[in-house]
Scaffold this motif. Structure first.
Motif, short mmCIF file in Angstrom:
data_model
loop_
_atom_site.label_atom_id
_atom_site.label_comp_id
_atom_site.label_asym_id
_atom_site.label_seq_id
_atom_site.Cartn_x
_atom_site.Cartn_y
_atom_site.Cartn_z
N TYR A 13 0.81 -1.21 0.00
CA TYR A 13 0.00 0.00 0.00
C TYR A 13 0.85 1.26 0.00
O TYR A 13 0.46 2.27 -0.60
N LEU A 14 2.01 1.21 0.63
CA LEU A 14 2.91 2.35 0.58
C LEU A 14 3.42 2.56 -0.85
O LEU A 14 3.39 3.67 -1.37
N GLN A 15 3.85 1.48 -1.49
CA GLN A 15 4.39 1.62 -2.84
C GLN A 15 3.32 2.04 -3.84
O GLN A 15 3.60 2.83 -4.76
N SER A 16 2.10 1.57 -3.67
CA SER A 16 1.04 1.98 -4.61
C SER A 16 0.78 3.48 -4.51
O SER A 16 0.55 4.15 -5.52
N ALA A 17 0.87 4.04 -3.30
CA ALA A 17 0.70 5.49 -3.14
C ALA A 17 1.87 6.24 -3.75
O ALA A 17 1.69 7.27 -4.41
N ARG A 18 3.08 5.73 -3.53
CA ARG A 18 4.27 6.37 -4.10
C ARG A 18 4.16 6.42 -5.63
O ARG A 18 4.41 7.46 -6.25
N ASP A 19 3.82 5.28 -6.22
CA ASP A 19 3.74 5.20 -7.68
C ASP A 19 2.66 6.13 -8.23
O ASP A 19 2.87 6.79 -9.25
N ALA A 20 1.51 6.16 -7.57
CA ALA A 20 0.41 7.04 -8.02
C ALA A 20 0.84 8.50 -7.98
O ALA A 20 0.58 9.26 -8.91
N LEU A 21 1.53 8.88 -6.92
CA LEU A 21 1.97 10.27 -6.79
C LEU A 21 2.96 10.65 -7.89
O LEU A 21 2.81 11.70 -8.53
N LEU A 22 3.92 9.80 -8.16
CA LEU A 22 4.89 10.12 -9.21
C LEU A 22 4.26 10.13 -10.59
O LEU A 22 4.66 10.92 -11.45
N TRP A 23 3.26 9.27 -10.83
CA TRP A 23 2.60 9.26 -12.13
C TRP A 23 1.96 10.61 -12.43
O TRP A 23 1.87 11.02 -13.59
N LYS A 24 1.55 11.33 -11.41
CA LYS A 24 0.90 12.62 -11.63
C LYS A 24 1.82 13.64 -12.28
O LYS A 24 1.36 14.63 -12.84
N ASP A 143 -0.61 9.35 5.00
CA ASP A 143 -0.24 10.68 4.54
C ASP A 143 0.08 10.69 3.04
O ASP A 143 -0.31 11.61 2.32
N THR A 144 0.75 9.65 2.57
CA THR A 144 1.10 9.58 1.15
C THR A 144 -0.15 9.42 0.31
O THR A 144 -0.31 10.08 -0.73
N HIS A 145 -1.10 8.58 0.75
CA HIS A 145 -2.35 8.45 0.00
C HIS A 145 -3.13 9.77 0.02
O HIS A 145 -3.74 10.14 -0.98
N ARG A 146 -3.11 10.46 1.16
CA ARG A 146 -3.79 11.76 1.24
C ARG A 146 -3.22 12.72 0.20
O ARG A 146 -3.95 13.38 -0.54
N HIS A 147 -1.89 12.78 0.13
CA HIS A 147 -1.25 13.69 -0.82
C HIS A 147 -1.43 13.21 -2.26
O HIS A 147 -1.53 14.04 -3.18
N ALA A 148 -1.49 11.91 -2.47
CA ALA A 148 -1.77 11.39 -3.82
C ALA A 148 -3.19 11.81 -4.23
O ALA A 148 -3.43 12.12 -5.41
N GLY A 149 -4.12 11.85 -3.29
CA GLY A 149 -5.47 12.32 -3.59
C GLY A 149 -5.48 13.80 -3.96
O GLY A 149 -6.19 14.21 -4.88
N GLN A 150 -4.68 14.58 -3.24
CA GLN A 150 -4.56 15.99 -3.62
C GLN A 150 -3.98 16.11 -5.03
O GLN A 150 -4.44 16.91 -5.84
#
Length: 197
Positions: A13-24, A143-150
């Protein structure tokens, strides 16, 4: 039912949030990844800089495992909120590289220590600064998922791209006309609800 590996679950779940954030960031100009899109200045590359800093702190320093990464935006002389935006002198490559090094460092901490290891958060008050590694990992995931949502919203406002990654937009099918009609329906419902208030 298969046996669960708590560290593997947390890491997934940590890596999925990291990857989503960088894809943005993918496919956007330097301007668009730095551009403040909200009244409080939320911007894509600043979110990456912030989560990199957070990972190095919570999953490094807290457990006596400093990364050695220079983080001038955390120094006493740094301006307020300096970890939430990127200067013109800091490149996309610098910030993404820092984030990837933060992953490596954080993952090494997770791998090296039992989840019940207690650390001390250096920037919290001394009388309540202890947390377990499990708590720290869950905090960083949240926190990472929260920021990925932003970042989802900022990216959609920038060029309309949505979803977790290029191949998974997690959205119902619909062309531009369908989405316009759908949005109009929501607008009408909101106005009607407002009249009933």
């Amino acid at each position: 039912m298969t046996a669960s590996d708590p560290k593997a679950d947390l890491h997934f779940y940590l890596q999925s949030a990291r990857d989503a954030l960088l894809w943005k960031l993918e496919g956007l100009s330097e301007y668009d990844i730095r551009r403040p899109r909200t009244p409080t200045g939320t911007n894509l590359l600043g979110l990456v800089k912030h989560v990199a800093t957070m990972e190095l702190g919570y999953l490094g320093d807290t457990f006596g495992r400093p990364s050695g990464e220079p983080l001038p935006w955390l120094e006493d002389a740094a301006e307020s909120n300096a970890d939430m935006w990127v200067t013109a002198d800091e490149s996309r490559e610098d910030i993404v590289g820092l984030y990837r090094r933060a992953w490596t460092h954080a993952d090494a901490t997770i791998d090296a220590l039992p989840l019940d290891t207690v650390g001390k958060v250096p920037w919290w008050p001394a009388d309540r600064n202890e947390m377990t590694l499990h708590h720290a990992v869950v905090r960083v995931i949240a926190d990472t998922h929260r920021h990925a949502g932003q970042a989802d919203i900022v990216r959609e406002l920038t060029d309309g791209a949505v979803g977790m990654n290029k191949g998974n937009d997690s959205m119902p099918p619909g062309d531009a006309a369908w989405w316009e009609s759908y949005r109009d329906q929501l607008e009408r419902a909101a106005r009607e609800a407002d009249r009933h208030e």
